[in-house]
Write a protein that holds these residues in place. Structure first.
Motif, PDB file in Angstrom:
ATOM      1  N   GLY A 178       0.813  -1.200   0.000  1.00  0.00           N
ATOM      2  CA  GLY A 178       0.000   0.000   0.000  1.00  0.00           C
ATOM      3  C   GLY A 178       0.854   1.260   0.000  1.00  0.00           C
ATOM      4  O   GLY A 178       2.064   1.221   0.220  1.00  0.00           O
ATOM      5  N   THR A 179       0.199   2.403  -0.236  1.00  0.00           N
ATOM      6  CA  THR A 179       0.906   3.673  -0.287  1.00  0.00           C
ATOM      7  C   THR A 179       0.917   4.356   1.069  1.00  0.00           C
ATOM      8  O   THR A 179       0.074   4.083   1.938  1.00  0.00           O
ATOM      9  N   GLU A 180       1.874   5.240   1.254  1.00  0.00           N
ATOM     10  CA  GLU A 180       1.974   5.986   2.517  1.00  0.00           C
ATOM     11  C   GLU A 180       0.764   6.899   2.712  1.00  0.00           C
ATOM     12  O   GLU A 180       0.347   7.170   3.836  1.00  0.00           O
ATOM     13  N   LYS A 181       0.204   7.382   1.606  1.00  0.00           N
ATOM     14  CA  LYS A 181      -0.936   8.291   1.664  1.00  0.00           C
ATOM     15  C   LYS A 181      -2.107   7.680   2.414  1.00  0.00           C
ATOM     16  O   LYS A 181      -2.866   8.387   3.104  1.00  0.00           O
ATOM     17  N   THR A 182      -2.268   6.373   2.297  1.00  0.00           N
ATOM     18  CA  THR A 182      -3.385   5.687   2.959  1.00  0.00           C
ATOM     19  C   THR A 182      -2.904   4.834   4.133  1.00  0.00           C
ATOM     20  O   THR A 182      -3.609   3.924   4.562  1.00  0.00           O
ATOM     21  N   SER A 183      -1.699   5.130   4.600  1.00  0.00           N
ATOM     22  CA  SER A 183      -1.088   4.330   5.676  1.00  0.00           C
ATOM     23  C   SER A 183      -0.982   2.870   5.277  1.00  0.00           C
ATOM     24  O   SER A 183      -1.149   1.961   6.099  1.00  0.00           O
ATOM     25  N   GLU A 184      -0.752   2.651   3.977  1.00  0.00           N
ATOM     26  CA  GLU A 184      -0.557   1.324   3.377  1.00  0.00           C
ATOM     27  C   GLU A 184      -1.797   0.428   3.465  1.00  0.00           C
ATOM     28  O   GLU A 184      -1.698  -0.789   3.346  1.00  0.00           O
ATOM     29  N   MET A 185      -2.957   1.056   3.652  1.00  0.00           N
ATOM     30  CA  MET A 185      -4.185   0.263   3.736  1.00  0.00           C
ATOM     31  C   MET A 185      -4.754  -0.077   2.360  1.00  0.00           C
ATOM     32  O   MET A 185      -5.716  -0.846   2.255  1.00  0.00           O
ATOM     33  N   ASP A 186      -4.172   0.482   1.308  1.00  0.00           N
ATOM     34  CA  ASP A 186      -4.646   0.179  -0.040  1.00  0.00           C
ATOM     35  C   ASP A 186      -3.826  -0.922  -0.710  1.00  0.00           C
ATOM     36  O   ASP A 186      -3.701  -0.974  -1.932  1.00  0.00           O
ATOM     37  N   TRP A 187      -3.275  -1.815   0.110  1.00  0.00           N
ATOM     38  CA  TRP A 187      -2.519  -2.932  -0.432  1.00  0.00           C
ATOM     39  C   TRP A 187      -3.460  -3.877  -1.184  1.00  0.00           C
ATOM     40  O   TRP A 187      -4.666  -3.913  -0.949  1.00  0.00           O
ATOM     41  N   LYS A 188      -2.873  -4.670  -2.075  1.00  0.00           N
ATOM     42  CA  LYS A 188      -3.635  -5.648  -2.838  1.00  0.00           C
ATOM     43  C   LYS A 188      -2.808  -6.922  -2.973  1.00  0.00           C
ATOM     44  O   LYS A 188      -1.575  -6.862  -3.047  1.00  0.00           O
ATOM     45  N   THR A 189      -3.471  -8.029  -3.024  1.00  0.00           N
ATOM     46  CA  THR A 189      -2.747  -9.278  -3.245  1.00  0.00           C
ATOM     47  C   THR A 189      -3.579 -10.213  -4.113  1.00  0.00           C
ATOM     48  O   THR A 189      -4.814 -10.188  -4.077  1.00  0.00           O
ATOM     49  N   LEU A 190      -2.891 -10.984  -4.904  1.00  0.00           N
ATOM     50  CA  LEU A 190      -3.538 -11.921  -5.825  1.00  0.00           C
ATOM     51  C   LEU A 190      -2.941 -13.305  -5.594  1.00  0.00           C
ATOM     52  O   LEU A 190      -1.734 -13.493  -5.710  1.00  0.00           O
ATOM     53  N   ARG A 191      -3.793 -14.247  -5.249  1.00  0.00           N
ATOM     54  CA  ARG A 191      -3.340 -15.612  -4.938  1.00  0.00           C
ATOM     55  C   ARG A 191      -3.844 -16.589  -5.989  1.00  0.00           C
ATOM     56  O   ARG A 191      -4.993 -16.532  -6.414  1.00  0.00           O
TER      57      ARG A 191
END
Length: 213
Positions: A178-191
Motif C-alpha cells: 500500500g501507499t503511505e498516503k493511505t497508511s498502506e491500507m490500499d494494499w492488494k494481493t492476488l493468490r
C-alpha cells in the motif's frame, strides 16, 4: 620367547581388525556418500517444483496483464475447472466457478455473471469475464509485485480460509504494498491455487484480497 608371544598377539589383532573381502567397514565418509545422493535428489525435486510454480505463476500474470484470456484459459485445470473469490474468504457455495469448457465458451461474450458481493454495501458485483479479470483480478500490475509461495504476505480483517478450503494444495501470492498516503491500507494481493495434473500445474482457484471494512 616373551617378545615372540607379544609379536604374535599384535599380528592377530591386526588380522582381526582387517575388513572382510567385499564387506567394507562403515565409516562417516561412507555414510555421507550413501545419504547425500538421496538428499540431493529431494532437494533437487523441491527446487524444480518451486521453480515450476514460479514460472507458471509469472506466465499467468503475463496473460492477465496482456488481457490474453484465451491463453489464460489454457492454465485452467482440465477436469476441476476454476473458481474465483473476490476476497480472502473462500466460499465454494457462492464463489463463481467455471469448467474449462464453460470459461472458453463465455469468455468472448458479453454475458454478465455475479461474482460475489461488494464489501461494505453488500451489492452484487456483476461483470463479464473479461471485465472481472481486467478490473478486479488484475487491479494492479502484479507482474512487479512481491512473490511468495505457500506463505501469506498480506492479511486484513477478512477471514483467510484458503488453506482450509484447499488443504495440501500449492498456492502462490503476489502482493502490492500500500501507499503511505493511505497508511498502506490500499494494499492488494492476488493468490493462485494450483494442482498438478499429468505433470503440469493448473489453476483451480484465483483469490483476491485487500483491506475490507
Amino acid at each position: 620367547m616373551k617378545r615372540l608371544l607379544i609379536s604374535m598377539l599384535v599380528l592377530g589383532l591386526v588380522v582381526a581388525c582387517k575388513k572382510e573381502p567385499g564387506k567394507p567397514v562403515p565409516n562417516e565418509i561412507d555414510t555421507i556418500a550413501r545419504i547425500n545422493p538421496d538428499s540431493a535428489k529431494v532437494v533437487k525435486n523441491d527446487t524444480l517444483k518451486m521453480a515450476g510454480l514460479k514460472k507458471t505463476n509469472d506466465e499467468v500474470l503475463q496473460t492477465l496483464k496482456a488481457k490474453d484470456y484465451k491463453t489464460f484459459a489454457t492454465f485452467i485445470h482440465p477436469e476441476k475447472g476454476i473458481s474465483f473469490s473476490m476476497y480472502a474468504f473462500v466460499d465454494p457455495k457462492k464463489d463463481k466457478h467455471f469448467s474449462k469448457a464453460e470459461f472458453e465458451k463465455y469468455q468472448p461474450t458479453k454475458t454478465l455473471f455475479t461474482w460475489g458481493e461488494m464489501d461494505g454495501s453488500g451489492d452484487p458485483y456483476k461483470a463479464t469475464i473479461n471485465d472481472y479479470l481486467g478490473k478486479w483480478v488484475f487491479s494492479g500490475d502484479f507482474t512487479t509485485s512481491q512473490y511468495s509461495q505457500s506463505k501469506f504476505i498480506a492479511g486484513g480483517n477478512s477471514l483467510n480460509n484458503l488453506e482450509k478450503i484447499y488443504p495440501h494444495k500449492d498456492f502462490t501470492e503476489n502482493y502490492i504494498k500500500g501507499t503511505e498516503k493511505t497508511s498502506e491500507m490500499d494494499w492488494k494481493t492476488l493468490r493462485f491455487v494450483f494442482e498438478e495434473f499429468q505433470g503440469k500445474y493448473y489453476l483451480i482457484a484465483v483469490v483476491n484480497d485487500q483491506w475490507t471494512i
